[in-house]
Scaffold this active site. Sequence first.
Site, PDB file in Angstrom:
ATOM      1  N   ASP A  80      43.849  48.670  49.958  1.00 55.04           N
ATOM      2  CA  ASP A  80      44.696  48.352  48.813  1.00 55.04           C
ATOM      3  C   ASP A  80      43.906  48.254  47.509  1.00 55.04           C
ATOM      4  OD1 ASP A  80      46.554  48.089  50.811  1.00 55.04           O
ATOM      5  OD2 ASP A  80      47.165  46.045  50.287  1.00 55.04           O
ATOM      6  N   ASP A  81      44.635  48.321  46.414  1.00 58.03           N
ATOM      7  CA  ASP A  81      44.201  47.936  45.061  1.00 58.03           C
ATOM      8  C   ASP A  81      43.447  48.994  44.267  1.00 58.03           C
ATOM      9  OD1 ASP A  81      45.331  45.562  45.817  1.00 58.03           O
ATOM     10  OD2 ASP A  81      43.469  44.405  45.847  1.00 58.03           O
ATOM     11  N   HIS A 135      50.632  44.689  40.487  1.00 56.11           N
ATOM     12  CA  HIS A 135      50.344  43.746  41.572  1.00 56.11           C
ATOM     13  C   HIS A 135      50.933  42.355  41.317  1.00 56.11           C
ATOM     14  CE1 HIS A 135      48.075  41.915  44.924  1.00 56.11           C
ATOM     15  NE2 HIS A 135      47.785  43.147  45.301  1.00 56.11           N
ATOM     16  N   HIS A 166      40.766  46.266  51.710  1.00 61.68           N
ATOM     17  CA  HIS A 166      40.801  46.538  50.277  1.00 61.68           C
ATOM     18  C   HIS A 166      39.609  47.406  49.904  1.00 61.68           C
ATOM     19  CE1 HIS A 166      43.306  42.982  50.834  1.00 61.68           C
ATOM     20  NE2 HIS A 166      43.915  43.312  49.714  1.00 61.68           N
ATOM     21  N   TYR A 214      50.636  41.249  48.242  1.00 59.02           N
ATOM     22  CA  TYR A 214      50.562  40.024  49.046  1.00 59.02           C
ATOM     23  C   TYR A 214      51.414  40.102  50.316  1.00 59.02           C
ATOM     24  CZ  TYR A 214      49.158  38.657  44.335  1.00 59.02           C
ATOM     25  OH  TYR A 214      48.568  38.623  43.087  1.00 59.02           O
TER      26      TYR A 214
END
Length: 225
Positions: free
Chosen positions: A43-44, A98, A187, A135
């Site tokens: 992620d991210d 996010h 991540h 989340y």
Amino acid sequence: MRTPPKRALVTGLAAAALALGSTVAATPAHAAACNGYVGLTFDDGPSSGNTPALLNALRQSGLRATMFNQGNNAAANPSQVRAQVSAGMWVGNHSYTHPHLVQQSQAQVESEISRTQQAIANGGGGTPRLFRPPYGETNATVRAAAAKYGLTQIIWDVDSQDWNGASVDAIVAANSRLGNGQIILMHEWPANTRAAIPRIAQTLAGKGLCAGMISPQTGRAVAPG
């Protein structure tokens, strides 16, 4: 006078055929080693600072993964979206900024999703079919917004805890808990996650598991299409 060369030629052809046969036979044997598939997710991203190193580590370990990109990062780093696709990765939607989507209105959620779809497409990542809410927080509003854009919501079965300072050993151990069809949360930014990748590959291979794609139909890891 001509017999030895002819015999040598036949012998050479037989050896070549044997070598070719062994090469061809190796492919099904390798494929048969996949007793199941797991979904590695990161992620991210993308970012110019972390994405290249992550992609390099995955390529060197023969792993493919799903990158759940933030729209603002995709918009800022379109070349890294293209690099993800070029490296054989799949690209998913992880919202634009996010936020806690469960605290937002339907219009706000739809904006987060639609802008990310556009940013990823503009970067050469195609139109995502998978969506991971930030989340892992979701509700009926979030699910409805995802469905409106043809997205399948993907959470995870195992949390690597890399976002929480997990060690390389702990991240590898988390991956070892994966079973067929399951998905792990990782991540792209923790250095320990990148360092764990070679051992993750070894761990999965030892269990006969291969890194697969996440099916938009079932939301489970399957053989790459």
